[in-house]
Scaffold this active site. Structure first.
Site, PDB file in Angstrom:
ATOM      1  N   THR A   1       3.165  -6.411   1.401  1.00 49.90           N
ATOM      2  CA  THR A   1       3.571  -5.728   2.635  1.00 49.90           C
ATOM      3  C   THR A   1       2.480  -5.751   3.701  1.00 49.90           C
ATOM      4  O   THR A   1       1.315  -6.011   3.424  1.00 49.90           O
ATOM      5  CB  THR A   1       3.941  -4.261   2.338  1.00 49.90           C
ATOM      6  OG1 THR A   1       2.779  -3.562   1.892  1.00 49.90           O
ATOM      7  CG2 THR A   1       5.039  -4.167   1.290  1.00 49.90           C
ATOM      8  N   ASP A   2       2.919  -5.463   4.911  1.00 52.76           N
ATOM      9  CA  ASP A   2       1.966  -5.313   6.013  1.00 52.76           C
ATOM     10  C   ASP A   2       1.561  -3.836   6.111  1.00 52.76           C
ATOM     11  O   ASP A   2       1.909  -3.036   5.241  1.00 52.76           O
ATOM     12  CB  ASP A   2       2.573  -5.841   7.324  1.00 52.76           C
ATOM     13  CG  ASP A   2       3.848  -5.114   7.738  1.00 52.76           C
ATOM     14  OD1 ASP A   2       4.098  -3.974   7.275  1.00 52.76           O
ATOM     15  OD2 ASP A   2       4.607  -5.689   8.540  1.00 52.76           O
ATOM     16  N   THR A   3       0.852  -3.468   7.155  1.00 55.64           N
ATOM     17  CA  THR A   3       0.357  -2.090   7.270  1.00 55.64           C
ATOM     18  C   THR A   3       1.478  -1.072   7.490  1.00 55.64           C
ATOM     19  O   THR A   3       1.248   0.117   7.337  1.00 55.64           O
ATOM     20  CB  THR A   3      -0.669  -1.961   8.417  1.00 55.64           C
ATOM     21  OG1 THR A   3      -0.064  -2.411   9.624  1.00 55.64           O
ATOM     22  CG2 THR A   3      -1.923  -2.758   8.117  1.00 55.64           C
TER      23      THR A   3
END
Length: 141
Positions: free
Chosen positions: A21-23
């Site tokens: 995942t991203d932030t």
């Protein structure tokens, strides 16, 4: 695994890890292509032909075209179902169609396909070999 006219399907499950995942906790877009590969590899394995065996016979299946339509984002800890379908009507090489859904099938996260050429050890495009055609025929495609 299921078969229908000109199609051989296999489903694989995967739980989204934090590193996918991203932030914002949403799956980074390139991971869907990794999961396409995972689905394709597991389909081959389920048919009794691990990709390693294809390579040991002097063949590779490089991707010649990819399409990925992002529909609904997946998030950290989601359990995904990767459905890989071998489209046996595609004769110039191999085409795999993919759908990635939620575990219960209520959400479709992405859909797409990859097309592959058969290439020998010298990098020359070759016709699909007999052992691949036999595998497809045996699986009902």
């Amino acid at each position: 695994m299921s078969t229908e006219s000109n199609r051989i399907c296999h489903r694989t499950t995967y739980r989204v890890i934090y590193g996918d995942t991203d932030t914002m906790g949403i799956v980074y877009h390139a991971n869907y292509l990794r999961w396409f590969e995972m689905g394709r590899t597991e389909l081959f394995r389920h048919l009794g032909l691990p990709y390693r065996e294809i390579e040991s016979r002097g063949l590779m299946l490089p991707v010649s075209e990819v399409n990925c339509k992002y529909l609904t984002p997946a998030r950290y800890d989601d359990i995904l179902v990767i459905e890989a379908t071998l489209n046996t009507a595609f004769r110039a090489g191999m085409q795999f169609d993919y759908t990635i859904t939620s575990e219960d099938g209520s959400i479709t996260h992405t859909a797409g396909y990859t097309r592959h050429a058969f290439v020998n050890g010298q990098g020359k495009v070759v016709r699909p070999p007999d052992f691949i055609r036999e595998m497809i025929k045996k699986a009902g495609g």
